[in-house]
Write a protein that holds these residues in place. Structure first.
Motif, short mmCIF file in Angstrom:
data_model
loop_
_atom_site.label_atom_id
_atom_site.label_comp_id
_atom_site.label_asym_id
_atom_site.label_seq_id
_atom_site.Cartn_x
_atom_site.Cartn_y
_atom_site.Cartn_z
N GLN A 220 49.04 93.22 -91.12
CA GLN A 220 49.20 91.77 -91.18
C GLN A 220 49.88 91.21 -89.94
O GLN A 220 49.67 90.06 -89.56
CB GLN A 220 49.98 91.39 -92.45
CG GLN A 220 49.22 91.70 -93.74
CD GLN A 220 50.04 91.48 -94.99
OE1 GLN A 220 51.28 91.55 -94.95
NE2 GLN A 220 49.39 91.23 -96.10
N ALA A 221 50.70 92.05 -89.30
CA ALA A 221 51.40 91.63 -88.08
C ALA A 221 50.55 91.91 -86.83
O ALA A 221 51.02 91.70 -85.70
CB ALA A 221 52.73 92.36 -87.96
N ASP A 222 49.30 92.39 -87.04
CA ASP A 222 48.37 92.71 -85.96
C ASP A 222 48.87 93.83 -85.05
O ASP A 222 48.43 93.94 -83.90
CB ASP A 222 48.07 91.46 -85.10
CG ASP A 222 47.30 90.39 -85.88
OD1 ASP A 222 46.46 90.77 -86.72
OD2 ASP A 222 47.54 89.20 -85.65
N LYS A 223 49.75 94.67 -85.59
CA LYS A 223 50.22 95.81 -84.81
C LYS A 223 49.36 97.05 -85.04
O LYS A 223 49.33 97.96 -84.21
CB LYS A 223 51.68 96.11 -85.17
CG LYS A 223 52.65 95.01 -84.75
CD LYS A 223 54.08 95.37 -85.10
CE LYS A 223 55.05 94.28 -84.65
NZ LYS A 223 56.46 94.63 -85.00
N LEU A 224 48.68 97.08 -86.18
CA LEU A 224 47.74 98.15 -86.49
C LEU A 224 46.45 97.53 -87.00
O LEU A 224 46.44 96.39 -87.48
CB LEU A 224 48.30 99.10 -87.56
CG LEU A 224 49.51 99.96 -87.17
CD1 LEU A 224 49.95 100.80 -88.36
CD2 LEU A 224 49.19 100.87 -85.98
N ARG A 225 45.36 98.29 -86.90
CA ARG A 225 44.06 97.82 -87.39
C ARG A 225 43.64 98.67 -88.59
O ARG A 225 43.67 99.90 -88.53
CB ARG A 225 43.01 97.92 -86.29
CG ARG A 225 41.59 97.50 -86.73
CD ARG A 225 40.62 97.59 -85.57
NE ARG A 225 40.96 96.60 -84.54
CZ ARG A 225 40.84 96.83 -83.23
NH1 ARG A 225 40.45 98.02 -82.79
NH2 ARG A 225 41.14 95.88 -82.37
N ALA A 226 43.27 98.01 -89.67
CA ALA A 226 42.81 98.70 -90.87
C ALA A 226 41.30 98.91 -90.79
O ALA A 226 40.55 97.96 -90.54
CB ALA A 226 43.15 97.89 -92.11
N LEU A 227 40.88 100.15 -91.00
CA LEU A 227 39.44 100.47 -90.93
C LEU A 227 38.81 100.66 -92.31
O LEU A 227 37.62 100.40 -92.49
CB LEU A 227 39.22 101.73 -90.10
CG LEU A 227 39.75 101.72 -88.67
CD1 LEU A 227 39.32 102.99 -87.94
CD2 LEU A 227 39.27 100.48 -87.91
N GLY A 228 39.60 101.13 -93.27
CA GLY A 228 39.04 101.37 -94.59
C GLY A 228 40.13 101.72 -95.58
O GLY A 228 41.19 102.22 -95.20
N VAL A 229 39.88 101.44 -96.86
CA VAL A 229 40.83 101.81 -97.91
C VAL A 229 40.28 103.01 -98.67
O VAL A 229 39.07 103.19 -98.80
CB VAL A 229 41.12 100.64 -98.87
CG1 VAL A 229 41.83 99.52 -98.14
CG2 VAL A 229 39.85 100.13 -99.54
N THR A 230 41.20 103.83 -99.18
CA THR A 230 40.79 105.10 -99.78
C THR A 230 40.36 104.99 -101.24
O THR A 230 39.75 105.91 -101.78
CB THR A 230 41.92 106.13 -99.71
OG1 THR A 230 43.01 105.70 -100.54
CG2 THR A 230 42.40 106.31 -98.28
N ALA A 231 40.69 103.88 -101.90
CA ALA A 231 40.37 103.72 -103.31
C ALA A 231 38.87 103.46 -103.50
O ALA A 231 38.11 103.30 -102.53
CB ALA A 231 41.18 102.58 -103.91
N SER A 232 38.45 103.42 -104.76
CA SER A 232 37.04 103.21 -105.07
C SER A 232 36.62 101.75 -104.96
O SER A 232 35.43 101.42 -104.95
CB SER A 232 36.73 103.71 -106.49
OG SER A 232 37.53 103.02 -107.44
N LYS A 233 37.62 100.84 -104.89
CA LYS A 233 37.32 99.42 -104.73
C LYS A 233 38.25 98.81 -103.69
O LYS A 233 39.31 99.36 -103.40
CB LYS A 233 37.46 98.69 -106.07
CG LYS A 233 38.84 98.81 -106.70
CD LYS A 233 38.87 98.12 -108.05
CE LYS A 233 40.26 98.24 -108.69
NZ LYS A 233 40.31 97.59 -110.02
N ARG A 234 37.86 97.69 -103.14
CA ARG A 234 38.66 97.04 -102.11
C ARG A 234 40.01 96.58 -102.66
O ARG A 234 40.14 96.29 -103.84
CB ARG A 234 37.91 95.85 -101.52
CG ARG A 234 36.64 96.24 -100.77
CD ARG A 234 36.09 95.09 -99.95
NE ARG A 234 34.85 95.46 -99.27
CZ ARG A 234 34.32 94.78 -98.26
NH1 ARG A 234 34.92 93.69 -97.82
NH2 ARG A 234 33.20 95.19 -97.70
N SER A 235 40.99 96.51 -101.79
CA SER A 235 42.32 96.10 -102.19
C SER A 235 42.46 94.58 -102.08
O SER A 235 42.01 93.99 -101.09
CB SER A 235 43.38 96.76 -101.29
OG SER A 235 44.65 96.18 -101.49
#
Length: 329
Positions: A220-235
């Protein structure tokens, strides 16, 4: 004949029956009186980790309800073994509680040839507390914008990329990703996920599978980029980030859980009282705030329910670790 001897026997029998009748009352009184002094929550990971945040939220609730302070003690390192071993050796009086995860009580026995504690025999299960998923994050400077980008680079240069982890959940998420994506990525161990996040921010590692509470704020602070979540559905916390399965690794799914344990031999009355307190604490305002901010959710059980759940999870984690080809260290 009603001799003095017979009278004594009758009196003893009557007293024994009376005591038996009082047993439930005494047990109830003991439970109500507990705790009568501060409780220590031992956390196997560093301050700031998801487990630490949950422990502090639950501690606030217990203090509000009982009037007794709850001290959170972080004993990070050795994949949670330092903390687990310390609690296993603590007095079995209910005043030392391990707030932990599947790392110490489902995965470690498959990852290490020798443990300093027995995850079953050394503990009295108290309650399951919650469960959640993780997020695959990279440093924006890496140039990776999708899971497919990572896979392509890993296939181009096997073993060149690395990923950090500070818990078994984080590590196994990475190992399972390698197995299912058909790539080789070097594992870099850390004492806790916040430590790995620090090095990811500094560019010392390429990626990691972080729990939501430590990964999302950086995204959220744009310090890291999220590529994917590990769960079976989106967070709900990252609605625009696909699941890793959606991103191209079909069938991929991984998660983690939290639970509480006390040393084996803890009195049943204390175990039940702690179960009651902890289950109610998961519905408290501080806990609800933690679950909402960490992308996890409350998941509770009875002590016996936790024991059965742990047994099933231990089998499942063993199968995943074996399939990933991880050799016990």
């Amino acid at each position: 004949m009603n001799t003095p001897s017979n009278k004594r026997r009758q009196l003893l029998a009557t007293s024994a029956i009376a005591l038996l009748g009082l047993t439930p009352v005494l047990a109830s009184a003991q439970a109500a009186a507990f705790p009568s002094r501060p409780i220590t929550f031992v956390v196997p990971f560093a301050a700031g980790s998801a487990t630490d945040q949950l422990a502090r939220a639950l501690g606030q609730s217990l203090t509000s309800e009982t009037g007794q302070p709850v001290v959170v003690e972080n004993k990070a390192g050795a994949s949670g073994m330092i903390a687990a071993a310390a609690v296993a050796k603590a007095p079995a009086d209910g005043y030392t509680v391990l707030i932990t995860t599947n790392t110490t009580h489902a995965a470690n026995e498959h990852l290490y040839k020798k443990l300093s504690y027995d995850p079953v025999k050394d503990f009295a299960p108290l309650a399951a507390l919650g469960k959640g998923g993780q997020v695959m994050v990279v440093n924006p400077a890496s140039g990776f914008k999708t899971v497919a980008d990572v896979i392509a680079e890993a296939k181009k240069s096997p073993g060149k990329l690395n990923f950090g982890s500070g818990s078994s959940s984080s590590r196994i998420a990475g190992e399972l990703f390698q197995q299912m994506a058909g790539v080789q990525i070097l594992h870099v161990p850390y004492k806790s996920n916040p430590n790995a996040i620090t090095d990811l921010l500094g560019g010392q590692i390429n990626m990691m599978f972080a729990d939501m509470s430590t990964g999302v704020p950086q995204v959220q602070a744009d310090k890291l980029r999220a590529l994917g979540v590990t769960a079976s559905k989106r967070s709900p916390m990252l609605p625009n980030v696909p699941t890793i399965a959606e991103a191209g690794v079909a069938g991929y799914e991984m998660g983690y859980w939290f639970a509480a344990y006390s040393p084996a031999g803890t009195p049943p009355a204390a175990v039940q009282r702690l179960n009651d307190l902890l289950v109610r604490a998961t519905a408290s305002a501080p806990a609800k705030s933690f679950f909402a901010s960490s992308g996890s959710e409350a998941f509770t059980s009875t002590p016996d329910g936790l024991a059965k759940f742990q047994a099933a999870e231990t089998r499942k984690w063993g199968q995943i670790i074996k399939a990933a080809g991880i050799e016990a260290e």
